[in-house]
Design a protein around this motif. Structure first.
Motif, short mmCIF file in Angstrom:
data_model
loop_
_atom_site.label_atom_id
_atom_site.label_comp_id
_atom_site.label_asym_id
_atom_site.label_seq_id
_atom_site.Cartn_x
_atom_site.Cartn_y
_atom_site.Cartn_z
N ILE A 110 -6.17 6.47 -12.87
CA ILE A 110 -5.83 5.13 -13.37
C ILE A 110 -7.07 4.32 -13.73
CG2 ILE A 110 -5.73 3.90 -11.16
CD1 ILE A 110 -2.96 2.76 -12.38
N GLN A 111 -8.23 4.73 -13.24
CA GLN A 111 -9.46 4.02 -13.61
C GLN A 111 -9.73 4.10 -15.11
OE1 GLN A 111 -11.31 2.07 -11.71
NE2 GLN A 111 -10.29 2.47 -9.76
N ALA A 112 -9.15 5.11 -15.80
CA ALA A 112 -9.31 5.20 -17.25
C ALA A 112 -8.65 4.02 -17.96
CB ALA A 112 -8.74 6.52 -17.77
N LEU A 113 -7.72 3.36 -17.28
CA LEU A 113 -7.08 2.16 -17.83
C LEU A 113 -7.92 0.96 -17.40
CD1 LEU A 113 -3.37 3.02 -16.91
CD2 LEU A 113 -4.61 3.59 -19.01
N SER A 114 -9.12 0.91 -17.90
CA SER A 114 -10.11 -0.04 -17.39
C SER A 114 -9.82 -1.49 -17.75
CB SER A 114 -11.51 0.33 -17.90
OG SER A 114 -11.53 0.39 -19.31
N GLY A 115 -8.91 -1.74 -18.71
CA GLY A 115 -8.51 -3.10 -19.05
C GLY A 115 -7.19 -3.51 -18.44
N LEU A 116 -6.64 -2.68 -17.57
CA LEU A 116 -5.32 -2.94 -16.99
C LEU A 116 -5.34 -4.21 -16.15
CD1 LEU A 116 -2.48 -1.62 -16.84
CD2 LEU A 116 -3.20 -0.61 -14.67
N GLN A 117 -4.43 -5.12 -16.47
CA GLN A 117 -4.33 -6.38 -15.72
C GLN A 117 -3.08 -6.42 -14.85
OE1 GLN A 117 -4.68 -9.65 -18.50
NE2 GLN A 117 -6.30 -8.59 -19.61
N SER A 118 -2.01 -5.74 -15.27
CA SER A 118 -0.75 -5.79 -14.54
C SER A 118 -0.18 -4.38 -14.39
CB SER A 118 0.24 -6.68 -15.31
OG SER A 118 1.53 -6.63 -14.72
N LEU A 119 0.15 -4.02 -13.15
CA LEU A 119 0.76 -2.73 -12.85
C LEU A 119 2.02 -2.97 -12.04
CD1 LEU A 119 0.71 0.40 -12.75
CD2 LEU A 119 -0.72 0.21 -10.71
N ASP A 120 3.17 -2.59 -12.59
CA ASP A 120 4.46 -2.80 -11.95
C ASP A 120 5.06 -1.43 -11.63
OD1 ASP A 120 7.12 -3.31 -11.27
OD2 ASP A 120 7.36 -4.87 -12.80
N LEU A 121 5.11 -1.09 -10.33
CA LEU A 121 5.61 0.20 -9.89
C LEU A 121 7.07 0.15 -9.45
CD1 LEU A 121 2.43 1.52 -8.08
CD2 LEU A 121 3.42 2.36 -10.21
N ASP A 122 7.82 -0.76 -10.02
CA ASP A 122 9.27 -0.76 -9.82
C ASP A 122 9.86 0.30 -10.76
OD1 ASP A 122 11.70 -1.48 -8.75
OD2 ASP A 122 11.83 -3.41 -9.77
N GLU A 129 7.95 10.14 -1.90
CA GLU A 129 6.89 10.41 -0.93
C GLU A 129 5.90 9.26 -0.94
OE1 GLU A 129 6.96 13.07 1.08
OE2 GLU A 129 8.85 13.63 0.12
N PRO A 130 5.11 9.08 0.13
CA PRO A 130 4.12 8.00 0.14
C PRO A 130 3.16 8.11 -1.05
CG PRO A 130 4.37 8.91 2.34
CD PRO A 130 5.15 9.80 1.42
N LEU A 131 2.81 6.95 -1.59
CA LEU A 131 1.90 6.88 -2.74
C LEU A 131 0.52 6.47 -2.25
CD1 LEU A 131 1.71 6.97 -5.89
CD2 LEU A 131 2.03 4.47 -5.82
N ASP A 132 -0.49 7.24 -2.61
CA ASP A 132 -1.87 6.96 -2.25
C ASP A 132 -2.43 5.90 -3.19
OD1 ASP A 132 -4.49 7.00 -1.37
OD2 ASP A 132 -4.94 8.98 -2.22
N LEU A 133 -2.87 4.77 -2.64
CA LEU A 133 -3.40 3.68 -3.45
C LEU A 133 -4.91 3.79 -3.67
CD1 LEU A 133 -1.46 0.65 -1.89
CD2 LEU A 133 -0.85 2.03 -3.90
N THR A 134 -5.57 4.77 -3.06
CA THR A 134 -7.04 4.83 -3.18
C THR A 134 -7.53 5.00 -4.62
OG1 THR A 134 -7.07 7.19 -2.57
CG2 THR A 134 -7.44 5.58 -0.81
N PRO A 135 -6.76 5.61 -5.57
CA PRO A 135 -7.26 5.64 -6.94
C PRO A 135 -7.48 4.26 -7.56
CG PRO A 135 -5.58 7.32 -6.67
CD PRO A 135 -5.56 6.47 -5.43
N LEU A 136 -6.86 3.23 -6.98
CA LEU A 136 -7.05 1.86 -7.48
C LEU A 136 -8.39 1.26 -7.05
CD1 LEU A 136 -3.53 0.31 -6.73
CD2 LEU A 136 -4.43 0.97 -8.98
N THR A 137 -9.09 1.88 -6.12
CA THR A 137 -10.29 1.31 -5.52
C THR A 137 -11.27 0.77 -6.56
OG1 THR A 137 -10.11 2.79 -3.62
CG2 THR A 137 -12.26 1.77 -4.00
#
Length: 195
Positions: A110-122, A129-137
């Motif tokens: 997701i770091q390739a989306l370097s201009g991302l301002q809004s992420l809606d995971l609905d 399964e549990p989602l790992d949030l560490t790629p957002l770091t």
């Protein structure tokens, strides 16, 4: 340079954003889906069959230009999004965009989306399964985030310098103290029972 996101569901969401932004033509993606035909005995209305899986694999192989990925500012996975409707109309199936085949199970890349301002995971951002949030770091521009389901690596949220709004009404974080610390630094956090 081009990108293919490791997770098929995330990649579909990116393709949807590129459709919306006019970077990719619906006719081009429709031709890819049509290339899986003709229907077999288990394909077609009303539900998904082997052609759906084949179509999604082919769409997952569509490379995304790096500059186009960096220009995406909003990403969501609503069942009514154009990418899901394009697939279903082309294959003459009708899940209402609600097939679990579209689900996002990883945020890797997701770091390739370097201009991302809004992420809606609905919607299809919901994951069994549990989602790992560490790629957002350390994501530099993410300011609005809507999480769903069980999430691990919640500490990554504290590394988001632009984060202003976090909605966890449909989520469970592996570190329950993260929301309190985020609120202390001025982030608006929407919890269960209040918005």
């Amino acid at each position: 340079m081009t990108i293919v996101f490791a997770d098929r569901g995330l990649h579909l969401g990116v393709l949807n954003a590129l459709l919306t932004n006019g970077v990719i033509a619906a006719a081009d993606l429709g031709a890819i889906v049509e290339s899986t035909g003709p229907d077999g005995p288990d394909d077609g209305y009303p539900g998904p069959g082997p052609r759906l899986a084949a179509s999604l694999d082919l769409l997952h192989a569509v490379t995304v230009p790096s500059a186009a990925a960096a220009a995406i500012s909003h990403l969501d996975f609503d069942g009514g999004n154009e990418i899901y409707m394009l697939v279903e109309q082309t294959l003459d199936i009708d899940t209402g965009g609600e097939s679990d085949d579209y689900n996002v199970t990883s945020l890797e890349g997701i770091q390739a989306l370097s201009g991302l301002q809004s992420l809606d995971l609905d919607g299809h951002g919901y994951h069994p399964e549990p989602l790992d949030l560490t790629p957002l770091t350390g994501h530099p521009t993410l300011s609005e985030l809507f999480l769903t389901g069980d999430c691990t690596g919640a500490g990554a949220l504290e590394s988001l310098p632009a984060l202003r709004n976090l909605d966890i009404t449909l989520a469970h974080l592996d570190d329950p103290d993260v929301p309190t610390r985020l609120e202390a630094r001025g982030v608006t956090v929407h919890h269960r029972g209040r918005r």
